[in-house]
Design an enzyme around this catalytic site. Structure first.
Site, mmCIF file in Angstrom:
data_model
loop_
_atom_site.group_PDB
_atom_site.id
_atom_site.type_symbol
_atom_site.label_atom_id
_atom_site.label_comp_id
_atom_site.label_asym_id
_atom_site.label_seq_id
_atom_site.Cartn_x
_atom_site.Cartn_y
_atom_site.Cartn_z
ATOM 1 N N HIS A 82 82.939 56.193 4.076
ATOM 2 C CA HIS A 82 81.533 55.782 4.044
ATOM 3 C C HIS A 82 81.055 55.705 2.607
ATOM 4 O O HIS A 82 81.368 56.569 1.785
ATOM 5 C CB HIS A 82 80.653 56.781 4.806
ATOM 6 C CG HIS A 82 79.190 56.467 4.705
ATOM 7 N ND1 HIS A 82 78.581 55.475 5.451
ATOM 8 C CD2 HIS A 82 78.214 56.992 3.912
ATOM 9 C CE1 HIS A 82 77.298 55.414 5.130
ATOM 10 N NE2 HIS A 82 77.049 56.321 4.205
ATOM 11 N N ASP A 161 68.010 60.563 14.346
ATOM 12 C CA ASP A 161 68.047 60.118 12.951
ATOM 13 C C ASP A 161 67.358 58.766 12.797
ATOM 14 O O ASP A 161 66.637 58.535 11.820
ATOM 15 C CB ASP A 161 69.493 60.022 12.461
ATOM 16 C CG ASP A 161 69.572 59.446 11.056
ATOM 17 O OD1 ASP A 161 69.090 60.116 10.124
ATOM 18 O OD2 ASP A 161 70.075 58.321 10.899
ATOM 19 N N ARG A 168 60.518 58.472 7.631
ATOM 20 C CA ARG A 168 60.695 58.759 6.208
ATOM 21 C C ARG A 168 60.476 57.517 5.361
ATOM 22 O O ARG A 168 59.952 57.588 4.243
ATOM 23 C CB ARG A 168 62.103 59.324 5.964
ATOM 24 C CG ARG A 168 62.304 60.739 6.492
ATOM 25 C CD ARG A 168 63.786 61.093 6.557
ATOM 26 N NE ARG A 168 64.433 60.895 5.273
ATOM 27 C CZ ARG A 168 65.712 60.562 5.119
ATOM 28 N NH1 ARG A 168 66.486 60.361 6.178
ATOM 29 N NH2 ARG A 168 66.226 60.429 3.918
ATOM 30 N N SER A 183 71.351 62.792 7.394
ATOM 31 C CA SER A 183 71.301 61.470 8.020
ATOM 32 C C SER A 183 72.678 60.817 7.988
ATOM 33 O O SER A 183 73.181 60.321 9.002
ATOM 34 C CB SER A 183 70.274 60.593 7.292
ATOM 35 O OG SER A 183 70.277 59.282 7.806
ATOM 36 N N LYS A 187 75.693 60.647 11.447
ATOM 37 C CA LYS A 187 76.298 59.401 11.948
ATOM 38 C C LYS A 187 77.812 59.410 11.783
ATOM 39 O O LYS A 187 78.543 58.941 12.656
ATOM 40 C CB LYS A 187 75.675 58.198 11.235
ATOM 41 C CG LYS A 187 74.210 57.963 11.582
ATOM 42 C CD LYS A 187 73.708 56.648 11.065
ATOM 43 C CE LYS A 187 73.425 56.644 9.594
ATOM 44 N NZ LYS A 187 72.200 57.374 9.230
#
Length: 441
Positions: A82, A161, A168, A183, A187
C-alpha cells in the site's frame, strides 16, 4: 457511558479504554451518535493525539465494523502493498504483476484518486474493457487461477472508516497521524493479507511533508500491524517530486508497461524493485531483499512481469492489446509543450503543483463523484538535477481542449525552481517491528 464524557476525556489528553472507543465508534457507525459530537471527538484527537494502544483499539473496532476478506483458501503467503499516495505513483501496476510472476499470490484492493494524488483504479480504467468491480467469489477465484487481481474495495469493507473519513474531510481533521494510521491499516487488515508492505510518501506531493512526520506515521502503522499479529514493514520514500515522468491515468499505464519491458525511468524501477523485493522476502520466496531484487530483475528481463499483467487484464475483461498498441488507450486532443525560460539546473520540482496542474488538465477529481479525463495529464521531460537551457522543453500538457491545457501550463510552470540542486534519496529509510532505519541523505 456518555459520549460527552468520552469527548471530554480525550479533550483533556487522557487515554481512552477499549470499551470507550468501541462505544464511540459503534455508536457513530450505527447512527446513534451525531456528526457534531464525532466532530468534537476528532478535533480532540487532532490536538491531543492517541497512544499506540488507543490507536490499535481504534483500528480493531473499525476493522470489525464490516466485511473482512478471507484469503485462507488461496495457497501461499499473501502479501499486500500500500502507498499513502503521491503524484505519478504507478508502482502497483509494476510491482503486483512482478511479484505474482515470482509465485506470490497478489489479492489487491485499490482505490480511486482524489485531489492531486492518483488512484490505481483510475489508471486501470484507461485500459479498454477492464473491470475492477468483481464479486468477492470472482476476485478470489482469479487470484487462485491467475495469481493476481487488482479490484475496487467491496461496499461493506470498513464502513466505519468511510463514514468517519467523510466527516474528517469536512472538519479539517484529515491530517491527524493516529486517524490516518488507523484508516489505512483498518482497510489493509480487512483485505486479508498475511503480511503488509507500506510505502509512506514524504514531501510536497504527500500528506506527510517532513521526514519526522513520515517516520512517525510509518511507526504507528507498523505498531498497529504488530498488535494485530500481521507482520508489517514500511518504507519511507521521496514524494518531493513526482515519481517517474508521467502524471495522468493513460500516460501512467504506458510508463508502467514500459517499465515492465525494461525501459522505465530509473526512480520508478528502483522503488518497484525495493517494494517487490521486500514482498518476496516477507513471503519466504527470497532469503533477503538483495536476493529478491535479483529475482525481480530477471523477471523484468525475461518479460514474465508483463506477461502476468496481460493475463490479469484479459481475465478482468480488458483488451490486453492496449499494452502493446498504445493508440488503443485514451489519447488527448490537445498537447502543449512547456519550455524553459531560464538557463540552469532544476533545483526543485514541486510534486503537489505538478499534481494540481494535472488536475487542471482534467486528470484528477476534487470530489469523489467528479468525472476525470483518462487521457489528460503531464509528461515531464526534465526533473530535479537536470540542466536545461532557454527554449528547452520541460514538459508536455495533455488535455481535452485549449482552455484546460493553457490553465494547466500556467500552473505547471510554477512547479519548476532553478538553482543548485540538493541530493534527495529516493528511499529515506524503513521501519519494522524491530526498529527504524534511516538512509544517509
Amino acid at each position: 457511558m456518555r459520549v460527552y464524557d468520552v469527548i471530554a476525556k480525550k479533550r483533556d489528553g487522557a487515554e481512552l479504554s477499549q470499551e470507550e472507543i468501541q462505544f464511540l465508534l459503534n455508536g457513530y457507525a450505527a447512527g446513534d451518535i451525531p456528526d457534531y459530537q464525532m466532530s468534537a471527538f476528532t478535533m480532540a484527537v487532532f490536538f491531543q493525539g492517541m497512544t499506540a494502544r488507543e490507536t490499535a483499539h481504534f483500528t480493531q473496532v473499525m476493522l470489525q465494523s464490516g466485511d473482512q476478506i478471507d484469503l485462507s483458501d488461496i495457497p501461499g503467503v499473501k502479501v499486500d502493498k500500500h502507498s499513502t499516495g503521491g503524484v505519478g505513483d504507478k508502482t502497483t501496476l509494476v510491482v503486483a504483476p512482478l511479484v505474482a510472476a515470482a509465485g506470490i499470490p497478489v489479492a489487491k484492493m485499490s482505490g480511486r484518486g482524489l485531489g492531486h494524488t492518483g488512484g490505481t483504479l483510475d489508471k486501470l480504467a484507461a485500459i479498454p474493457g477492464l473491470q475492477v468491480d468483481l464479486a468477492p467469489e470472482q476476485f478470489l477465484r482469479q487470484v487462485r487461477e491467475v495469481g493476481l487481481a487488482v479490484v475496487g474495495q467491496t461496499g461493506n469493507l470498513v464502513p466505519a472508516d468511510k463514514k468517519l473519513y467523510a466527516l474528517r474531510d469536512v472538519t479539517a481533521t484529515v491530517n491527524s497521524l493516529p486517524l490516518i494510521a488507523s484508516s489505512i491499516m483498518s482497510k489493509k487488515l480487512a483485505s486479508g493479507a498475511d503480511k503488509i508492505i507500506l510505502d509512506v510518501k514524504v514531501g510536497s506531493g504527500a500528506f506527510m511533508k517532513t521526514a519526522e512526520e513520515a517516520f512517525a506515521l510509518a511507526k504507528a502503522m507498523v505498531d498497529i500491524g504488530s498488535s494485530m499479529k500481521r507482520e508489517t514493514t514500511a518504507l519511507v520514500s521521496d514524494m518531493d517530486q513526482p515519481l517517474g515522468k508521467t502524471v495522468g491515468n493513460a500516460l501512467e499505464v504506458v510508463e508502467a508497461v514500459e517499465t515492465l519491458k525494461g525501459h522505465g525511468p530509473e526512480d520508478l524501477r528502483q522503488l518497484c524493485l525495493e517494494l517487490g523485493a521486500r514482498m518476496l522476502a516477507a513471503a519466504g520466496k527470497a532469503a533477503d531483499e538483495h536476493r529478491g531484487k535479483e529475482i525481480l530483475t530477471e523477471l523484468l528481463r525475461n518479460g514474465s512481469g508483463l506477461k502476468k499483467l496481460r493475463e490479469m487484464v484479459t481475465t478482468q475483461g480488458g483488451n490486453a492489446e492496449a499494452l502493446e498498441n498504445y493508440n488503443l488507450l485514451p489519447r488527448a486532443q490537445v498537447i502543449i509543450p512547456l519550455y524553459s525560460k531560464t538557463n540552469g539546473y532544476i533545483s526543485h520540482l514541486h510534486a503537489e503543483k505538478v499534481g494540481l496542474a494535472a488536475m487542471a488538465a482534467g486528470a484528477g477529481r476534487s470530489r469523489k463523484e467528479d468525472e476525470i479525463d483518462l487521457a489528460a495529464g503531464i509528461v515531464l521531460k526534465a526533473k530535479r538535477g537536470d540542466k536545461v537551457a532557454v527554449g528547452e522543453q520541460l514538459a508536455e500538457i495533455h488535455a481535452a481542449d485549449e482552455r484546460r491545457a493553457a490553465q494547466a501550463t500556467d500552473m505547471l510552470a510554477e512547479a519548476f525552481t532553478y538553482g543548485q540542486p540538493e541530493k534527495h534519496p529516493l528511499i529515506l529509510g524503513f521501519v519494522t517491528d524491530t526498529g527504524e532505519y534511516r538512509n544517509a541523505p
